[in-house]
Write a protein that holds these residues in place. Structure first.
Motif, short mmCIF file in Angstrom:
data_model
loop_
_atom_site.label_atom_id
_atom_site.label_comp_id
_atom_site.label_asym_id
_atom_site.label_seq_id
_atom_site.Cartn_x
_atom_site.Cartn_y
_atom_site.Cartn_z
N ASN A 155 44.16 41.19 46.77
CA ASN A 155 43.74 40.41 47.94
C ASN A 155 43.20 39.05 47.51
N GLU A 156 42.93 38.20 48.49
CA GLU A 156 42.49 36.84 48.18
C GLU A 156 41.15 36.81 47.47
N ALA A 157 40.27 37.75 47.81
CA ALA A 157 38.92 37.73 47.26
C ALA A 157 38.91 37.87 45.75
N ILE A 158 39.90 38.54 45.17
CA ILE A 158 39.91 38.74 43.72
C ILE A 158 40.10 37.42 42.99
N LEU A 159 40.70 36.42 43.67
CA LEU A 159 40.91 35.12 43.03
C LEU A 159 39.60 34.44 42.66
N ASP A 160 38.53 34.78 43.37
CA ASP A 160 37.23 34.18 43.07
C ASP A 160 36.70 34.62 41.71
N PHE A 161 37.23 35.72 41.17
CA PHE A 161 36.73 36.26 39.92
C PHE A 161 37.66 35.97 38.73
N ILE A 162 38.79 35.33 39.00
CA ILE A 162 39.81 35.14 37.97
C ILE A 162 39.73 33.74 37.39
N GLN A 163 39.68 33.64 36.06
CA GLN A 163 39.60 32.34 35.41
C GLN A 163 40.94 31.60 35.48
N LYS A 164 42.05 32.34 35.41
CA LYS A 164 43.38 31.73 35.49
C LYS A 164 44.18 32.40 36.61
N PRO A 165 43.95 32.00 37.85
CA PRO A 165 44.62 32.66 38.98
C PRO A 165 46.14 32.61 38.88
N GLU A 166 46.67 31.59 38.17
CA GLU A 166 48.13 31.48 38.09
C GLU A 166 48.76 32.65 37.33
N LEU A 173 52.27 39.63 41.46
CA LEU A 173 52.82 40.97 41.60
C LEU A 173 53.75 41.27 40.43
N GLY A 174 53.60 42.44 39.86
CA GLY A 174 54.43 42.85 38.74
C GLY A 174 53.83 42.54 37.39
N SER A 175 52.79 41.65 37.35
CA SER A 175 52.15 41.34 36.07
C SER A 175 51.16 42.45 35.71
N LYS A 176 50.78 42.48 34.45
CA LYS A 176 49.82 43.47 34.00
C LYS A 176 48.42 43.12 34.50
N ILE A 177 47.54 44.10 34.45
CA ILE A 177 46.19 43.94 34.99
C ILE A 177 45.29 43.12 34.08
N TRP A 178 45.79 42.71 32.88
CA TRP A 178 44.91 42.04 31.91
C TRP A 178 44.33 40.73 32.44
N ALA A 179 45.06 40.05 33.31
CA ALA A 179 44.52 38.78 33.86
C ALA A 179 43.20 39.01 34.57
N VAL A 180 43.06 40.20 35.19
CA VAL A 180 41.82 40.54 35.89
C VAL A 180 40.76 41.04 34.92
N THR A 181 41.14 41.99 34.08
CA THR A 181 40.16 42.60 33.19
C THR A 181 39.62 41.61 32.15
N ASP A 182 40.48 40.70 31.68
CA ASP A 182 39.99 39.69 30.73
C ASP A 182 38.94 38.81 31.38
N SER A 183 39.18 38.42 32.64
CA SER A 183 38.20 37.59 33.35
C SER A 183 36.89 38.34 33.60
#
Length: 615
Positions: free
Chosen positions: A362-373, A377-387
């Protein structure tokens, strides 16, 4: 005569307004105005933007132009006379206009234009009256904008003062009238109102009172008002935590001394991306929204507003000749779900399949992500967990646990927009029959809760008046020091101090002078000890020390003499010089006693013995 959109047009006039670009290029915004000959009342308005003669895009209008001046957003009429160059420049910058009206002594208005700076050669001390002009147009609030627009558009950016039967009700400018009548992507603050994150308090309330209100109501922002109910600015839970960290006396510090200025939005005033650039100059400060009548409504969701305007601008440019403007109310069901999750729960959510490939966010998760780009969809979850400061190794370990227990909760400090935030992550499984179909990671910002907990913890252990450790914290440290010395076979001393002559100060000069005296003495004592020592206010005019690794009476007496010299130094309060002394008693672990309470009692007995001898 031309034909356009199945409408016969009698004339199509083009007006160019030149804006100097940031580089060598100039930007020309071209406004084309046409009147239909079918009934004489249908008007269209189109703007194009050019650079060095090349047209880069055309923006269609977002509906009909405002019919009358009273429907335009107006600035309130200024009342203050005698404003100088800095005041007028600040007003123009705040209103984002080239011209502002200035009240003069005869009760009328004249105009100040930024071009005045050229004629004054930047001299801010020049007489402002010499540089005012009569570039003002007076209209009635019921006047039709289109009837006046063509007459005035070719002139300078004149001030337009709008009147009703009672007199002037507000002002705008020629360029503002043009821009507010065209279709640059606009929105309104009230569509992004958050009304459940703030409290309203008077400037005379204490910082402690603000903290108490935020904590009890689970809010994060204080809107500070003056005696007339006018907004002065904001103070947040993070601001209060920083003040506590600095040792501020939050009980006796008024909000007026700590309030931070904030940009303010009016509920119905059109807002563009340029307006948000002005808001961005206030960094991460909350942005209050006021009603058209001037009452406080709440806080603006600036991030959500910017996302909409950016999206609307992209869509408008891609479909400038055909597509209708985007309406923020026309949300799909998934966007409505995102809005509910983002605004009501303030929770970012990511869903993955069993192989950790992202299938929903959802949109709210973008507030926690250092590199939203990196989040797609289809990418691994590491972009979230690393942030979220979760290593892949840690995540794999948690996944193993969550498959058995069904849920894992963990928290971390992370950096968001150069600020530290405390987030709570909740990892759970999605089961389909007995099989794990995927995982859901939810992320919440619980910084306010964490800050409140830290603040309360510090308040519980801190003396209100002197900001020294209080009796509760002292007793905990004493217990820990006794255990440490027992384990290491070391020694430490306890020293009790009672001020001599303090009662006379209180009786003769009042409790305010007595409180100031205690604050001064507390600061002196704190500056006189080592980093490993503890000095606490025990109660009244008594202070108590823990002195680690002090093994003999001679060392303690040397320290006591040094502290007495510090206490004996004159102390000036409100023009009166006071002289006080100190009676001191001490005990040494384990020579005098091994039990912490026994050590305290012995030091206290010796202190009062010395006090009687000094009388």
């Amino acid at each position: 005569m031309v034909k356009r959109d199945n409408t016969t047009v009698d004339h199509f006039d083009t007006i160019g307004i030149l804006y100097k670009g940031s580089g060598s290029e100039d930007s020309v915004h071209t406004y084309s105005y046409a009147e239909s000959s079918n009934d004489g009342s249908s008007l269209s308005f189109r703007s194009s933007m050019c650079h060095n003669g090349a047209i880069h895009g055309t923006v269609k209008p977002k509906g009909p132009m405002p019919a009358r001046f009273k429907s335009l957003p107006l600035h309130p009429m200024p009342k203050r006379r005698g404003a100088g160059f800095p005041d007028l420049l600040s007003s123009a910058r705040e209103k984002r206009t080239f011209s502002v009206p200035v009240p003069v002594a005869d009760g009328t208005y004249r105009a100040f234009n930024l071009n005045t700076l050229r004629s004054s050669n930047g001299d801010m001390d020049t007489n402002i009256q010499e540089h005012l002009n009569n570039d003002i147009i007076h209209v009635q609030d019921d006047d039709i904008v289109e009837n006046d627009l063509m007459d005035i558009v070719a002139q300078n950016d004149k001030v337009i003062i709008v009147h009703n039967a009672d007199g002037p009700i507000g002002w705008t400018t020629v360029h503002e009238s043009l821009l507010n009548s065209t279709a640059a992507p606009l929105t309104r603050a009230k569509d992004y109102l958050i009304d459940n994150r703030h409290v309203v308090l008077s400037l005379t309330r204490s910082v402690y009172g603000a903290h108490k209100e935020l904590f009890s109501q689970q809010r994060s922002v204080v809107l500070v008002i003056d005696d007339q109910g006018e907004l002065l600015g904001t103070i947040t839970d993070r601001d209060i935590s920083r003040l506590i960290e600095k040792g501020c006396d939050i009980w006796n510090t008024e909000l007026a001394n700590e309030v931070k200025p904030s940009h303010v939005l009016t509920e119905n005033k059109p807002i563009s991306l340029n307006d948000l650039d002005m808001v961005a100059s206030y960094a991460e400060r909350p942005v209050p929204i006021i009603s058209s009548a001037g009452s406080l409504m709440g806080i603006a969701d600036i991030k959500k507003m910017r996302r909409y305007l950016n999206s609307a601008a992209e869509i408008t440019q891609e479909n400038s000749t055909e597509a209708a403007p985007m309406n923020p109310i026309s949300l799909s069901e998934s966007m409505i779900l995102d809005a509910v999750l983002s605004d009501t729960l303030r929770t970012g959510i990511v869903g993955t399949d069993e192989f950790l490939n992202i299938i929903y966010f959802n949109e709210a998760i973008l507030d926690f992500i250092q590199k939203p780009e990196l989040l797609r969809l289809g990418s691994k979850i590491w972009a979230v967990t690393d942030s979220c400061a979760i290593s892949q190794q840690s995540l794999n370990a948690m996944l193993d646990t969550v498959k058995e227990d069904g849920e894992q909760i963990f928290a971390n400090w992370i950096t968001i927009n150069e600020g530290k935030r405390y987030i709570q992550c909740r990892l759970s499984t999605v089961k389909q029959r007995a099989h794990t179909a995927g995982f859901v990671l939810s992320v919440q910002d619980i910084t306010a809760q964490r800050n409140a907990e830290e603040a309360i913890r510090k308040l519980a252990y801190q003396d209100r008046l002197t900001q020294l450790p209080n009796r509760l914290l002292f007793e905990e440290r004493l217990s820990l020091e006794a255990k440490r010395s027992e384990r290491n076979g070391s020694q430490f001393a306890i020293m009790m101090l009672d001020l001599d002559g303090f009662k006379a100060v209180n009786d003769d000069y009042g409790h305010s002078a007595g409180d100031q005296l205690l604050q001064i003495m507390g600061e002196r004592l704190l500056n006189s000890i080592r980093g490993s020592d503890t000095v606490a206010r025990f109660g009244g005019d008594e202070f108590v020390f823990i002195l680690p690794d002090v093994s003999n009476p001679q060392d303690v007496e040397t320290i006591a003499e040094k502290i007495q010299d510090i206490i004996h130094k004159p102390c000036e309060i409100n023009g009166t010089v006071f002289h006080v002394g100190a009676s001191i008693g001490y005990s040494i672990y384990p020579d005098d006693a091994e039990d912490p309470k026994a050590l305290l009692d012995l030091a206290d007995t010796r202190m009062y013995k010395n006090k009687r001898e000094n009388c």
